[in-house]
Design a protein around this motif. Sequence first.
Motif, PDB file in Angstrom:
ATOM      1  N   LEU A   8      -7.319  -8.975   5.494  1.00 61.93           N
ATOM      2  CA  LEU A   8      -6.455  -7.863   5.146  1.00 61.93           C
ATOM      3  C   LEU A   8      -5.762  -8.193   3.841  1.00 61.93           C
ATOM      4  O   LEU A   8      -5.264  -9.302   3.666  1.00 61.93           O
ATOM      5  CB  LEU A   8      -5.398  -7.645   6.246  1.00 61.93           C
ATOM      6  CG  LEU A   8      -4.321  -6.622   5.955  1.00 61.93           C
ATOM      7  CD1 LEU A   8      -4.900  -5.217   6.009  1.00 61.93           C
ATOM      8  CD2 LEU A   8      -3.181  -6.757   6.941  1.00 61.93           C
ATOM      9  N   ARG A   9      -5.722  -7.246   2.923  1.00 61.80           N
ATOM     10  CA  ARG A   9      -5.061  -7.478   1.639  1.00 61.80           C
ATOM     11  C   ARG A   9      -4.163  -6.297   1.319  1.00 61.80           C
ATOM     12  O   ARG A   9      -4.557  -5.149   1.472  1.00 61.80           O
ATOM     13  CB  ARG A   9      -6.078  -7.668   0.522  1.00 61.80           C
ATOM     14  CG  ARG A   9      -5.431  -8.015  -0.810  1.00 61.80           C
ATOM     15  CD  ARG A   9      -6.443  -8.157  -1.924  1.00 61.80           C
ATOM     16  NE  ARG A   9      -7.396  -9.212  -1.698  1.00 61.80           N
ATOM     17  CZ  ARG A   9      -7.219 -10.499  -2.015  1.00 61.80           C
ATOM     18  NH1 ARG A   9      -6.100 -10.891  -2.549  1.00 61.80           N
ATOM     19  NH2 ARG A   9      -8.167 -11.374  -1.767  1.00 61.80           N
ATOM     20  N   THR A  10      -2.939  -6.616   0.897  1.00 64.41           N
ATOM     21  CA  THR A  10      -2.024  -5.611   0.363  1.00 64.41           C
ATOM     22  C   THR A  10      -1.635  -6.074  -1.033  1.00 64.41           C
ATOM     23  O   THR A  10      -2.114  -7.109  -1.505  1.00 64.41           O
ATOM     24  CB  THR A  10      -0.753  -5.461   1.230  1.00 64.41           C
ATOM     25  OG1 THR A  10       0.039  -6.644   1.108  1.00 64.41           O
ATOM     26  CG2 THR A  10      -1.094  -5.196   2.690  1.00 64.41           C
ATOM     27  N   GLU A  11      -0.732  -5.353  -1.657  1.00 62.43           N
ATOM     28  CA  GLU A  11      -0.297  -5.729  -3.000  1.00 62.43           C
ATOM     29  C   GLU A  11       0.337  -7.114  -3.021  1.00 62.43           C
ATOM     30  O   GLU A  11       0.217  -7.853  -3.992  1.00 62.43           O
ATOM     31  CB  GLU A  11       0.701  -4.692  -3.502  1.00 62.43           C
ATOM     32  CG  GLU A  11       1.119  -4.883  -4.942  1.00 62.43           C
ATOM     33  CD  GLU A  11       2.041  -3.789  -5.411  1.00 62.43           C
ATOM     34  OE1 GLU A  11       3.051  -4.118  -6.054  1.00 62.43           O
ATOM     35  OE2 GLU A  11       1.759  -2.608  -5.130  1.00 62.43           O
ATOM     36  N   ARG A  12       1.027  -7.484  -1.923  1.00 61.36           N
ATOM     37  CA  ARG A  12       1.782  -8.738  -1.902  1.00 61.36           C
ATOM     38  C   ARG A  12       1.266  -9.770  -0.908  1.00 61.36           C
ATOM     39  O   ARG A  12       1.833 -10.862  -0.796  1.00 61.36           O
ATOM     40  CB  ARG A  12       3.238  -8.433  -1.572  1.00 61.36           C
ATOM     41  CG  ARG A  12       3.910  -7.580  -2.626  1.00 61.36           C
ATOM     42  CD  ARG A  12       5.317  -7.190  -2.240  1.00 61.36           C
ATOM     43  NE  ARG A  12       6.100  -8.344  -1.878  1.00 61.36           N
ATOM     44  CZ  ARG A  12       7.242  -8.287  -1.216  1.00 61.36           C
ATOM     45  NH1 ARG A  12       7.725  -7.129  -0.845  1.00 61.36           N
ATOM     46  NH2 ARG A  12       7.896  -9.374  -0.919  1.00 61.36           N
ATOM     47  N   LEU A  13       0.224  -9.468  -0.151  1.00 65.10           N
ATOM     48  CA  LEU A  13      -0.192 -10.346   0.937  1.00 65.10           C
ATOM     49  C   LEU A  13      -1.702 -10.340   1.098  1.00 65.10           C
ATOM     50  O   LEU A  13      -2.337  -9.293   0.958  1.00 65.10           O
ATOM     51  CB  LEU A  13       0.459  -9.844   2.242  1.00 65.10           C
ATOM     52  CG  LEU A  13       0.096 -10.550   3.537  1.00 65.10           C
ATOM     53  CD1 LEU A  13       0.730 -11.931   3.581  1.00 65.10           C
ATOM     54  CD2 LEU A  13       0.577  -9.724   4.713  1.00 65.10           C
ATOM     55  N   ALA A  14      -2.249 -11.508   1.388  1.00 60.59           N
ATOM     56  CA  ALA A  14      -3.667 -11.607   1.743  1.00 60.59           C
ATOM     57  C   ALA A  14      -3.761 -12.445   3.014  1.00 60.59           C
ATOM     58  O   ALA A  14      -3.366 -13.610   3.020  1.00 60.59           O
ATOM     59  CB  ALA A  14      -4.474 -12.249   0.626  1.00 60.59           C
TER      60      ALA A  14
END
Length: 55
Positions: A8-14
């Motif tokens: 899962l990847r977001t702008e601030r987290l992987a």
Amino acid sequence: MSPSSVLLRTERLALRRFTAEDAELVVALHGDPEVMRVSCDAWAAGGQGSGPVRP
């Protein structure tokens, strides 16, 4: 971190699966009483925790 290992990847987290390289950090986290107090309280409460997390 290879793109195929990311769950899962977001702008601030992987988020990714643990690897052998994570072992030292995981052991350190499990040896930290404050980390275990918070994580074990949350697990025992069915993921609800026992209150706010304080610094």
